[in-house]
Design a protein around this motif. Structure first.
Motif, PDB file in Angstrom:
ATOM      1  N   ASP A  94       0.597  -1.246   0.443  1.00 41.92           N
ATOM      2  CA  ASP A  94       0.117  -0.078  -0.047  1.00 41.92           C
ATOM      3  C   ASP A  94       0.674   1.008  -0.402  1.00 41.92           C
ATOM      4  O   ASP A  94       0.644   1.902  -1.067  1.00 41.92           O
ATOM      5  N   LEU A  95       2.411   1.869   0.635  1.00 42.94           N
ATOM      6  CA  LEU A  95       3.304   2.325   0.804  1.00 42.94           C
ATOM      7  C   LEU A  95       3.654   2.916  -0.275  1.00 42.94           C
ATOM      8  O   LEU A  95       3.433   3.846  -1.175  1.00 42.94           O
ATOM      9  N   VAL A  96       3.798   1.600  -2.181  1.00 42.58           N
ATOM     10  CA  VAL A  96       4.320   1.549  -3.017  1.00 42.58           C
ATOM     11  C   VAL A  96       3.587   1.781  -3.634  1.00 42.58           C
ATOM     12  O   VAL A  96       3.971   2.953  -4.753  1.00 42.58           O
ATOM     13  N   SER A  97       2.321   1.293  -3.769  1.00 40.98           N
ATOM     14  CA  SER A  97       1.552   1.887  -4.684  1.00 40.98           C
ATOM     15  C   SER A  97       0.263   2.812  -4.241  1.00 40.98           C
ATOM     16  O   SER A  97       0.012   3.905  -5.191  1.00 40.98           O
ATOM     17  N   GLY A  98       0.822   4.119  -3.104  1.00 43.66           N
ATOM     18  CA  GLY A  98      -0.369   4.624  -2.549  1.00 43.66           C
ATOM     19  C   GLY A  98       0.796   5.978  -3.386  1.00 43.66           C
ATOM     20  O   GLY A  98       0.326   7.367  -3.002  1.00 43.66           O
ATOM     21  N   LEU A  99       2.200   6.027  -2.871  1.00 44.79           N
ATOM     22  CA  LEU A  99       3.136   6.758  -3.179  1.00 44.79           C
ATOM     23  C   LEU A  99       3.008   7.033  -4.743  1.00 44.79           C
ATOM     24  O   LEU A  99       3.424   8.093  -5.180  1.00 44.79           O
ATOM     25  N   ALA A 100       3.131   5.842  -5.728  1.00 43.33           N
ATOM     26  CA  ALA A 100       2.775   6.016  -7.099  1.00 43.33           C
ATOM     27  C   ALA A 100       1.677   7.119  -7.632  1.00 43.33           C
ATOM     28  O   ALA A 100       1.687   7.396  -8.102  1.00 43.33           O
ATOM     29  N   ALA A 101       0.612   6.802  -6.672  1.00 45.22           N
ATOM     30  CA  ALA A 101      -1.270   7.069  -7.375  1.00 45.22           C
ATOM     31  C   ALA A 101      -0.393   9.147  -7.059  1.00 45.22           C
ATOM     32  O   ALA A 101      -1.160   9.492  -7.753  1.00 45.22           O
ATOM     33  N   VAL A 102       0.430   9.450  -6.264  1.00 43.69           N
ATOM     34  CA  VAL A 102       0.235  10.747  -6.657  1.00 43.69           C
ATOM     35  C   VAL A 102       1.093  11.484  -6.667  1.00 43.69           C
ATOM     36  O   VAL A 102       1.833  12.496  -7.403  1.00 43.69           O
ATOM     37  N   GLY A 103       2.119  10.055  -7.301  1.00 43.13           N
ATOM     38  CA  GLY A 103       3.515  10.817  -8.689  1.00 43.13           C
ATOM     39  C   GLY A 103       4.834  10.449  -7.890  1.00 43.13           C
ATOM     40  O   GLY A 103       4.968  11.724  -8.794  1.00 43.13           O
ATOM     41  N   ALA A 104       4.841  10.418  -6.632  1.00 42.11           N
ATOM     42  CA  ALA A 104       6.056  10.572  -5.713  1.00 42.11           C
ATOM     43  C   ALA A 104       7.428  10.042  -6.651  1.00 42.11           C
ATOM     44  O   ALA A 104       8.317  10.451  -6.845  1.00 42.11           O
ATOM     45  N   ASP A 124       6.424  -2.641  -8.606  1.00 44.26           N
ATOM     46  CA  ASP A 124       6.190  -2.276  -9.457  1.00 44.26           C
ATOM     47  C   ASP A 124       5.407  -0.913  -9.951  1.00 44.26           C
ATOM     48  O   ASP A 124       5.517  -0.434 -10.627  1.00 44.26           O
ATOM     49  N   PRO A 125       4.933  -0.222  -8.965  1.00 41.07           N
ATOM     50  CA  PRO A 125       3.857   0.743  -9.273  1.00 41.07           C
ATOM     51  C   PRO A 125       5.027   1.980  -9.870  1.00 41.07           C
ATOM     52  O   PRO A 125       4.861   2.783 -10.058  1.00 41.07           O
ATOM     53  N   ALA A 126       6.008   1.817  -8.539  1.00 41.25           N
ATOM     54  CA  ALA A 126       6.801   2.873  -8.501  1.00 41.25           C
ATOM     55  C   ALA A 126       8.008   2.824 -10.046  1.00 41.25           C
ATOM     56  O   ALA A 126       8.534   3.357 -10.957  1.00 41.25           O
ATOM     57  N   ARG A 127       8.465   1.117 -10.286  1.00 37.23           N
ATOM     58  CA  ARG A 127       9.202   1.015 -11.493  1.00 37.23           C
ATOM     59  C   ARG A 127       7.954   0.966 -12.565  1.00 37.23           C
ATOM     60  O   ARG A 127       9.036   1.734 -13.770  1.00 37.23           O
ATOM     61  N   ARG A 128       6.902   1.493 -12.854  1.00 34.45           N
ATOM     62  CA  ARG A 128       6.106   1.936 -14.072  1.00 34.45           C
ATOM     63  C   ARG A 128       6.332   3.289 -13.737  1.00 34.45           C
ATOM     64  O   ARG A 128       5.894   3.988 -15.145  1.00 34.45           O
ATOM     65  N   LEU A 129       6.770   3.697 -12.999  1.00 32.96           N
ATOM     66  CA  LEU A 129       7.248   5.206 -13.044  1.00 32.96           C
ATOM     67  C   LEU A 129       8.218   5.768 -13.392  1.00 32.96           C
ATOM     68  O   LEU A 129       8.697   7.241 -13.183  1.00 32.96           O
ATOM     69  N   GLY A 130       9.446   4.904 -13.960  1.00 33.15           N
ATOM     70  CA  GLY A 130      10.614   5.094 -13.869  1.00 33.15           C
ATOM     71  C   GLY A 130      11.936   5.074 -12.616  1.00 33.15           C
ATOM     72  O   GLY A 130      12.869   4.528 -12.830  1.00 33.15           O
ATOM     73  N   ALA A 131      11.441   4.283 -11.480  1.00 34.34           N
ATOM     74  CA  ALA A 131      12.142   4.358 -10.585  1.00 34.34           C
ATOM     75  C   ALA A 131      13.331   3.060 -10.691  1.00 34.34           C
ATOM     76  O   ALA A 131      12.624   1.866 -12.017  1.00 34.34           O
ATOM     77  N   ILE A 132      13.867   2.324 -10.154  1.00 35.31           N
ATOM     78  CA  ILE A 132      14.839   1.297 -10.186  1.00 35.31           C
ATOM     79  C   ILE A 132      14.961   0.743  -8.828  1.00 35.31           C
ATOM     80  O   ILE A 132      14.934   0.769  -7.923  1.00 35.31           O
ATOM     81  N   PRO A 133      14.312  -1.022  -9.069  1.00 39.01           N
ATOM     82  CA  PRO A 133      13.709  -2.034  -7.925  1.00 39.01           C
ATOM     83  C   PRO A 133      14.549  -2.554  -7.549  1.00 39.01           C
ATOM     84  O   PRO A 133      15.107  -2.968  -8.159  1.00 39.01           O
TER      85      PRO A 133
END
Length: 312
Positions: A94-104, A124-133
């Motif tokens: 939820d933390l990862v997806s929540g931060l992705a939802a606000v484009g963090a 994956d939600p962070a990776r889809r915005l270009g972050a490296i997991p």
């Protein structure tokens, strides 16, 4: 350490750092997060912020990361080149997806979590915005004190990362003084179960044995159990089940039966743990030729008789 290029915003990195050093943000100043943050800081990475909610976590951050500002989670993600997520397993998705939802999350940003259960798919939600997991899990129990830093050189980390950035994950672990061991994504849960079985259940066994000794008046159970348990652990790690001693390994059915009968009067969790573990030990001893089939059967029956008697 070679890391992907990522522009640093003016003022975001603070003082100029050596090449390859990262601005690290720690989300979760629990026992693990504060210690790993301190280890990365000792490797000359700059910890740019830490999140701490409880009084205990704030105190831990002050002790292990003095001078590091306490910031909100989104502030940390906005400032950091490497975000270290040291939160409970169940809170991580939820933390990862929540931060992705606000484009963090930001392109090129390294995002590492310390969960044993998860690999990189949870990011994956962070990776889809270009972050490296990255998944960096220390196979160690932590107290949240500076003592933990001295344990890192004897520690291994279960590391999972995309092939292209696996060397970056491994380098971070080495910089913290530990040894990286690659764990495949699909093996993470089994990996974590093995560690929990070895560590958490050892604590339960020690607590149960301490309780039994205390119930018969032994004032310092730790002094009695400490040398025995340390020697048993060292022997087991060195020689495997060839180090097994005691009544089960000897096929001493009478002693096992006496133990089971005495423990029938003990708290149920202790008697249940003893009988089930003794039965498993006998089964594994049979598989390795330490017991004959007759001995294993006799021990299993001896362990079962108090329960049969009670049910009649």
């Amino acid at each position: 350490m070679n890391v992907p290029e990522r522009p640093v915003r003016p003022g975001a990195g603070g003082p100029r750092r050596k090449p390859g050093r990262l601005g690290v943000g720690v989300i979760g100043a629990g026992r693990v997060g504060a210690v790993l943050g301190a280890a990365l800081r000792a490797a000359e990475h700059a910890v740019v912020g830490v999140s701490a909610v409880s009084e205990a976590s704030r105190e831990r951050a002050e002790n292990l990361l003095p001078g590091v500002p306490l910031l909100g989670i989104e502030q940390i993600v906005e400032r950091a080149e490497l975000v270290l997520l040291a939160v409970p397993d169940d809170a991580l998705p939820d933390l990862v997806s929540g931060l992705a939802a606000v484009g963090a999350w930001q392109p090129g940003q390294l995002v590492a979590h310390t969960s044993g259960r998860y690999g990189t798919a949870v990011l994956d939600p962070a990776r889809r915005l270009g972050a490296i997991p990255l998944a960096l899990h220390p196979a160690m129990t932590f107290t949240g004190m500076s003592l933990d830093l001295t344990r890192l050189p004897d520690c291994t980390f279960g590391v999972t990362a995309p092939t292209a950035v696996l060397p970056v994950a491994q380098a971070l672990v080495v910089e913290m003084g530990a040894e990286p061991v690659v764990i495949e994504e699909e093996d993470r849960v089994l990996y974590h179960a093995a560690l929990a079985h070895a560590s958490n259940h050892l604590v339960t066994l020690a607590a149960q044995s301490t309780q039994l000794l205390g119930s018969i008046g032994v004032e310092r159970p730790d002094r009695m159990l400490g040398p025995l348990m340390r020697a048993s652990l060292e022997n087991a790690l060195a020689a495997g089940e060839g180090a097994l001693t005691g009544p089960v390994a000897r096929g001493d059915t009478g002693t096992v039966a006496a133990h089971a009968a005495a423990l029938a009067e003990a708290p149920e969790d202790i008697s249940r743990a003893y009988t089930r573990l003794a039965a498993v030990t006998a089964s594994r001893a049979l598989e390795r030729g330490l017991l004959s089939p007759e001995q294993e059967r006799a021990i299993t029956e001896a362990l079962a008789w108090p329960e049969k008697e009670e049910s009649e």
